[in-house]
Design a protein around this motif. Structure first.
Motif, PDB file in Angstrom:
ATOM      1  N   CYS A  26       0.956  -1.162  -0.012  1.00  0.00           N
ATOM      2  CA  CYS A  26      -0.024  -0.004   0.091  1.00  0.00           C
ATOM      3  C   CYS A  26       1.000   1.100   0.033  1.00  0.00           C
ATOM      4  CB  CYS A  26      -0.908   0.016   1.228  1.00  0.00           C
ATOM      5  SG  CYS A  26       0.103   0.276   2.839  1.00  0.00           S
ATOM      6  N   ASP A 228      -4.955   0.965   8.829  1.00  0.00           N
ATOM      7  CA  ASP A 228      -4.746  -0.403   8.819  1.00  0.00           C
ATOM      8  C   ASP A 228      -5.581  -1.086   7.789  1.00  0.00           C
ATOM      9  OD1 ASP A 228      -2.992  -0.243  10.614  1.00  0.00           O
ATOM     10  OD2 ASP A 228      -4.156  -0.771  12.591  1.00  0.00           O
ATOM     11  N   ARG A 231      -4.556  -0.314   4.114  1.00  0.00           N
ATOM     12  CA  ARG A 231      -3.364  -1.101   3.936  1.00  0.00           C
ATOM     13  C   ARG A 231      -3.731  -2.581   3.547  1.00  0.00           C
ATOM     14  NH1 ARG A 231      -0.729  -4.743   7.536  1.00  0.00           N
ATOM     15  NH2 ARG A 231       1.152  -5.432   6.740  1.00  0.00           N
ATOM     16  N   VAL A 262       3.017   3.495  11.670  1.00  0.00           N
ATOM     17  CA  VAL A 262       3.053   3.373  10.036  1.00  0.00           C
ATOM     18  C   VAL A 262       4.485   2.552   9.857  1.00  0.00           C
ATOM     19  CG1 VAL A 262       3.222   4.131   7.721  1.00  0.00           C
ATOM     20  CG2 VAL A 262       1.470   4.826   9.277  1.00  0.00           C
ATOM     21  N   VAL A 268       4.912  -0.630   3.329  1.00  0.00           N
ATOM     22  CA  VAL A 268       4.296   0.448   3.118  1.00  0.00           C
ATOM     23  C   VAL A 268       5.148   1.445   2.405  1.00  0.00           C
ATOM     24  CG1 VAL A 268       3.071   2.579   3.963  1.00  0.00           C
ATOM     25  CG2 VAL A 268       2.942   0.359   5.035  1.00  0.00           C
TER      26      VAL A 268
END
Length: 290
Positions: A26, A228, A231, A262, A268
């Motif tokens: 993500c 969350d 993601r 994060v 990420v």
């Protein structure tokens, strides 16, 4: 044009599921709206005489931006700052500090006026006067744009296209980037906003309405849960933070703790709007060539 026609308000197709770079799951798009005093002037020119109201915006250059830059440095995060042209002219040193730390500065109008309620001459002046300030004061040309007051119109999207602005980050209708479809053809890329990350809703509505401010745990829990789930869905978490809100002592802890949350995930991609748009363009070209 039939304003009440039965059709989707946005003719763009669903966002393509392009993969994020380097195997990431993500994206996080940390973004700040630097309005300074212009948000208050754009709302009501008479606010120029209301010095306490103006001081909310003045906090950005004096305290908010420097403190936010400290947090971003500590977490090794590069962000996008959507800055009004007025803020660049009034607070050049604060804007230069943003660039010196390697962040992106993007377009946010000149006097923070709503494009959808402005006439054509005002829209063009707002667009070009801000571009001029960016070139004249900072020596840069904008890649991206965020609509003042979170509102835009087809005419404004066409204007972005005509000025070579490659992406917008204003709409709330997806969790992945997509490309606008305009009467003239393909338009800018849209990096949609997650409204839950608009800190103004939690920390500054008390100035314009009876709504109380939200505490740290309330906001942090919303931000964590939204991130969350986004993601898990493989989307982009796009933030809308303001230095006159998030730059306040208690609220900067929310940003600090959220970035700590994060950073515990290694899948990420934390990126500027410019980088997200460039990645989308690369994927788009690859898809067209295949």
């Amino acid at each position: 044009m039939d304003l009440l026609a039965t059709r989707p308000s946005n003719p763009a197709p669903a966002a393509p599921e392009y993969p994020w770079p380097n195997g990431t799951q993500c994206a996080l798009f940390p973004a700040f709206d630097v309005d300074a005093e212009s948000v208050w002037l754009g709302a009501d020119p008479q606010n120029a005489k209301r010095l306490v109201t103006m001081s909310y915006g003045g906090y950005e250059a004096r305290v908010g931006i420097p403190k936010i830059l400290e947090v971003l440095r500590r977490h090794e995060v590069k962000a996008t700052f959507f800055v009004t042209g007025w803020s660049i002219d009034a607070h050049p040193a604060a804007c230069e500090a943003i660039l010196a730390d390697g962040h992106e500065i993007a377009h946010h109008g000149y006097l923070h006026l709503r494009p959808d309620t402005a006439d054509e001459a005002t829209r063009i002046e707002e667009m070009d006067r801000a571009i001029d300030a960016m070139k004249r004061v900072l020596g840069i040309s904008p890649t991206g744009y965020r609509a003042p007051w979170g509102e835009t119109c087809v005419e404004q999207l066409e204007l972005l296209k005509s000025r070579g602005i490659r992406y917008s980050s204003s709409f709330r209708d997806d969790i992945r980037p997509y490309r606008h479809v305009l009467p003239s053809g393909a338009g800018p890329i849209e990096i949609p906003v997650n409204y839950s990350f608009d800190d103004w809703s939690y920390g500054l509505t008390h100035r314009t309405s009876p709504r109380a401010m939200f505490g740290r745990e309330d906001v942090l829990s919303i931000w964590r849960d939204e991130f969350d789930q986004t993601r898990e869905w493989g989307g982009v978490t796009t933030m809308v933070m303001h230095p006159q809100v998030t730059g306040r002592p208690m609220r900067i802890r929310i940003l600090d703790q959220f970035l700590t949350h994060v950073r515990q995930f290694d899948d990420v991609w934390i990126a500027t709007g410019r980088d997200i748009a460039a990645h989308y363009e690369r994927c788009e070209r690859t898809n067209q060539e295949s």
